[in-house]
Design a protein around this motif. Structure first.
Motif, PDB file in Angstrom:
ATOM      1  N   UNK A 374       0.855  -1.192   0.000  1.00 31.31           N
ATOM      2  CA  UNK A 374       0.000   0.000   0.000  1.00 31.31           C
ATOM      3  C   UNK A 374       0.892   1.243   0.000  1.00 31.31           C
ATOM      4  N   UNK A 375       0.614   2.213  -0.869  1.00 29.66           N
ATOM      5  CA  UNK A 375       1.449   3.424  -0.888  1.00 29.66           C
ATOM      6  C   UNK A 375       1.495   4.086   0.490  1.00 29.66           C
ATOM      7  N   UNK A 376       2.674   4.524   0.894  1.00 33.51           N
ATOM      8  CA  UNK A 376       2.848   5.146   2.205  1.00 33.51           C
ATOM      9  C   UNK A 376       3.929   6.208   2.119  1.00 33.51           C
ATOM     10  N   UNK A 377       4.021   6.995   3.164  1.00 32.61           N
ATOM     11  CA  UNK A 377       5.097   7.986   3.278  1.00 32.61           C
ATOM     12  C   UNK A 377       5.365   8.247   4.746  1.00 32.61           C
ATOM     13  N   UNK A 378       6.565   8.696   5.043  1.00 34.38           N
ATOM     14  CA  UNK A 378       6.987   8.916   6.430  1.00 34.38           C
ATOM     15  C   UNK A 378       7.602  10.303   6.567  1.00 34.38           C
ATOM     16  N   UNK A 379       7.170  11.003   7.593  1.00 40.23           N
ATOM     17  CA  UNK A 379       7.878  12.189   8.080  1.00 40.23           C
ATOM     18  C   UNK A 379       7.966  12.030   9.590  1.00 40.23           C
ATOM     19  N   UNK A 380       8.881  12.738  10.186  1.00 41.12           N
ATOM     20  CA  UNK A 380       8.991  12.566  11.631  1.00 41.12           C
ATOM     21  C   UNK A 380       9.777  13.664  12.296  1.00 41.12           C
ATOM     22  N   UNK A 381       9.309  14.045  13.485  1.00 42.94           N
ATOM     23  CA  UNK A 381      10.077  14.946  14.354  1.00 42.94           C
ATOM     24  C   UNK A 381      11.032  14.051  15.141  1.00 42.94           C
ATOM     25  N   UNK A 382      11.947  13.440  14.418  1.00 43.65           N
ATOM     26  CA  UNK A 382      12.717  12.345  15.000  1.00 43.65           C
ATOM     27  C   UNK A 382      13.655  12.791  16.115  1.00 43.65           C
ATOM     28  N   UNK A 383      13.918  14.085  16.207  1.00 43.06           N
ATOM     29  CA  UNK A 383      14.759  14.564  17.293  1.00 43.06           C
ATOM     30  C   UNK A 383      14.160  14.311  18.663  1.00 43.06           C
ATOM     31  N   UNK A 384      12.822  14.165  18.740  1.00 44.22           N
ATOM     32  CA  UNK A 384      12.217  13.826  20.028  1.00 44.22           C
ATOM     33  C   UNK A 384      11.529  12.460  19.990  1.00 44.22           C
ATOM     34  N   UNK A 385      11.941  11.602  19.045  1.00 40.44           N
ATOM     35  CA  UNK A 385      11.450  10.229  19.018  1.00 40.44           C
ATOM     36  C   UNK A 385      10.076  10.051  18.417  1.00 40.44           C
ATOM     37  N   UNK A 386       9.576  11.049  17.716  1.00 37.35           N
ATOM     38  CA  UNK A 386       8.208  11.059  17.184  1.00 37.35           C
ATOM     39  C   UNK A 386       8.250  10.942  15.662  1.00 37.35           C
ATOM     40  N   UNK A 387       7.455  10.008  15.105  1.00 41.73           N
ATOM     41  CA  UNK A 387       7.362   9.956  13.646  1.00 41.73           C
ATOM     42  C   UNK A 387       5.934   9.623  13.227  1.00 41.73           C
ATOM     43  N   UNK A 388       5.635   9.966  11.965  1.00 37.81           N
ATOM     44  CA  UNK A 388       4.307   9.786  11.387  1.00 37.81           C
ATOM     45  C   UNK A 388       4.426   8.848  10.191  1.00 37.81           C
ATOM     46  N   UNK A 389       3.668   7.785  10.208  1.00 38.76           N
ATOM     47  CA  UNK A 389       3.602   6.875   9.063  1.00 38.76           C
ATOM     48  C   UNK A 389       2.183   6.972   8.516  1.00 38.76           C
ATOM     49  N   UNK A 390       2.072   7.338   7.242  1.00 38.80           N
ATOM     50  CA  UNK A 390       0.771   7.596   6.634  1.00 38.80           C
ATOM     51  C   UNK A 390       0.581   6.715   5.414  1.00 38.80           C
ATOM     52  N   UNK A 391      -0.600   6.103   5.326  1.00 42.11           N
ATOM     53  CA  UNK A 391      -0.957   5.260   4.184  1.00 42.11           C
ATOM     54  C   UNK A 391      -1.951   5.992   3.296  1.00 42.11           C
ATOM     55  N   UNK A 392      -1.743   5.883   1.987  1.00 46.95           N
ATOM     56  CA  UNK A 392      -2.668   6.457   1.007  1.00 46.95           C
ATOM     57  C   UNK A 392      -3.597   5.344   0.553  1.00 46.95           C
ATOM     58  N   UNK A 393      -4.800   5.302   1.103  1.00 46.25           N
ATOM     59  CA  UNK A 393      -5.665   4.154   0.899  1.00 46.25           C
ATOM     60  C   UNK A 393      -6.894   4.504   0.070  1.00 46.25           C
ATOM     61  N   UNK A 394      -7.396   3.516  -0.626  1.00 37.24           N
ATOM     62  CA  UNK A 394      -8.602   3.655  -1.425  1.00 37.24           C
ATOM     63  C   UNK A 394      -9.804   3.622  -0.484  1.00 37.24           C
ATOM     64  N   UNK A 395     -10.575   4.694  -0.376  1.00 35.56           N
ATOM     65  CA  UNK A 395     -11.681   4.719   0.580  1.00 35.56           C
ATOM     66  C   UNK A 395     -12.801   3.737   0.239  1.00 35.56           C
ATOM     67  N   UNK A 396     -12.784   3.237  -0.992  1.00 39.21           N
ATOM     68  CA  UNK A 396     -13.831   2.296  -1.417  1.00 39.21           C
ATOM     69  C   UNK A 396     -13.391   0.837  -1.330  1.00 39.21           C
ATOM     70  N   UNK A 397     -12.189   0.603  -0.838  1.00 37.46           N
ATOM     71  CA  UNK A 397     -11.654  -0.758  -0.741  1.00 37.46           C
ATOM     72  C   UNK A 397     -11.617  -1.162   0.732  1.00 37.46           C
ATOM     73  N   UNK A 398     -12.627  -1.908   1.165  1.00 36.29           N
ATOM     74  CA  UNK A 398     -12.728  -2.284   2.579  1.00 36.29           C
ATOM     75  C   UNK A 398     -11.558  -3.148   3.007  1.00 36.29           C
ATOM     76  N   UNK A 399     -11.104  -4.032   2.122  1.00 32.58           N
ATOM     77  CA  UNK A 399      -9.990  -4.908   2.479  1.00 32.58           C
ATOM     78  C   UNK A 399      -8.713  -4.095   2.705  1.00 32.58           C
TER      79      UNK A 399
END
Length: 472
Positions: A374-399
């Protein structure tokens, strides 16, 4: 397990008598148009809109008190609204009710430059504040990606790219004006740097996500604009190399102001959106604050650490315009990424772990993301141990949606296993209620529930968020 339970969806309609009273008190500032209600019943989360029955545009503390007193008299929910940038469903009117829009309460009330404090109304945004105080030689450093309202930032205990040096809203809010669930006006805290007088009600409300009261005024710490600012980017052969550089930087005590990780997917998005030409490889975007000599020393130390991990020679943003362009692109990464998969919705989750466990947390999460397809991307305020992992998902695909939620569960439980938290800055909202129970434990959540019931016995303050009122 983290979806709202049926009990949270029990509707509590606004009685005709209350709606008539709101219209009599506020006239056109009480709006029931569907488009306005839908705007106030959604944020940036994957949840569908859950609109309130009415939106009231408040312009003063007295306005908010009037709405809350009517709501209390009729047992109707109220949901505070700032700029609508929530990522965890905080704004959804899951039980109906009235949205209190604070965007018109947007005045800087009192600047005390000598004490490095400022008092603002809740609708002031972070960018507006810094524009208005620029001539004082001071600035407010907390900067989540969106141009959020300071009331919303206090409600979610927000942080951002500068948190590694300046802390979060928890450390930078000195006092509040709050409208309680009974419609009373209450002040917490003072402008003094410290106090040992009674319970710390300020920190109780900061991070309460609108479930205990409506914050209408906030007193904040300010900081002198640094003598020198220098920003640089550095590319690495892998995410792990960038993270290891970050860990060593923090462990050596380098007072770096900003240290942001962007993976290749995030860079591809910001390149397309902001017309940048950055190399599509894991990258740290860093900023150093201090004296000319101090900034140079910090930069040389980090550059040497980066070289040990394969980091290429720093590329410096030499002018304020170049720095602004890079940081604006970073702050717009969320909306830029949505363009990588037209028609998608972004399921974004953030965790935060002790800095020594950051590499393990990110590396395992990246491996799972790659394996998912699944397409994804990561950004993070890694200096304080915090990161964001985000998935680009099809809203019509329940699976696909179920797979993304499974990946989120693994990511959060990994952070908890590593003695971290289920959310570093997004807040709990609707999505992470079950995770809060796993993180804090039943006795702690029971204590939170007791505080909620004591301060809001009718459960009218943003109900259905953070935890269920009764154990489930």
């Amino acid at each position: 397990m983290n979806a709202p339970t049926p009990a949270q969806h029990l509707q509590r309609p606004v009685p005709p008598a209350m709606l008539a009273a709101l219209r009599a008190a506020f006239g056109e500032r009480c709006n029931t148009a569907l488009s306005v209600r839908e705007q106030h019943g959604r944020g940036e989360s994957v949840y569908d809109a859950a609109p309130p029955e009415a939106v009231v545009f408040c312009e003063s503390n007295e306005d908010v008190m009037t709405v809350v007193r009517l709501a209390a008299a009729h047992g109707v929910p109220v949901i505070p609204y700032g700029t609508g940038t929530s990522l965890e469903g905080h704004l959804l009117a899951v039980q109906g009710g009235v949205s209190i829009d604070l965007s018109r309460m947007n005045r800087v009330l009192r600047l005390n430059a000598e004490d490095l404090t400022v008092t603002v109304q809740a609708g002031v945004t972070r960018e507006q504040l810094n524009r208005e105080i620029r001539d004082s030689g001071l600035f407010f450093p907390i900067d989540p990606g969106a141009n959020a309202s300071l009331g919303g930032m206090a409600a979610t205990r927000a942080s951002g790219t500068n948190a590694v040096r300046y802390g979060t809203m928890r450390e930078n809010v000195l006092g509040l004006t709050v409208i309680t669930a009974s419609g009373e006006l209450m002040h917490t805290g003072t402008r003094a740097k410290k106090s040992s007088a009674g319970y710390d009600l300020t920190r109780l409300f900061v991070g309460s996500e609108g479930t205990l009261g409506v914050m209408t005024e906030i007193t904040l710490k300010l900081y002198p604009l640094p003598e020198a600012v220098s920003a640089a980017i550095c590319h690495f052969p892998s995410i792990d190399a960038a993270v290891q550089t970050t860990i060593q930087t923090i462990q050596m005590g380098v007072p770096i102001a900003r240290c942001e990780l962007l993976d290749a997917n995030a860079i591809r998005a910001v390149n397309l959106h902001s017309k940048l030409g950055l190399r599509e490889a894991p990258m740290l975007l860093m900023e150093f604050h201090g004296s000319e000599a101090g900034v140079q020393e910090q930069a040389e130390t980090v550059q040497a650490l980066a070289a040990e991990h394969g980091g290429e020679a720093f590329q410096w943003a030499k002018t304020p315009e170049e720095r602004t362009r890079l940081w604006t692109a970073r702050h717009q990464a969320y909306f830029a990424a949505l363009q990588l998969r037209p028609g998608c919705r972004c399921q974004s989750s953030d965790t935060c772990v002790p800095i020594s466990r950051l590499a393990e947390s990110i590396n395992e999460s990246v491996a799972e993301a790659e394996a998912s397809g699944i397409p994804y991307w990561i950004v993070g305020h890694v200096g304080d141990g915090n990161f964001h992992l985000s998935y680009l998902m099809d809203p019509n695909d329940a699976a696909e949606a179920a797979k993304v939620e499974e990946l989120n569960v693994r990511m959060v439980r990994r952070a908890l296993r590593l003695e971290g938290t289920c959310t570093g800055e997004h807040g709990v909202g609707l999505h992470k209620m079950g995770y809060l129970l796993e993180e804090a434990g039943a006795p702690a959540v029971a204590a939170m529930r007791a505080i909620k019931q004591a301060l809001d016995p009718q459960n009218i303050m943003n109900p259905g968020k953070v935890f269920a009122l009764q154990p489930v």
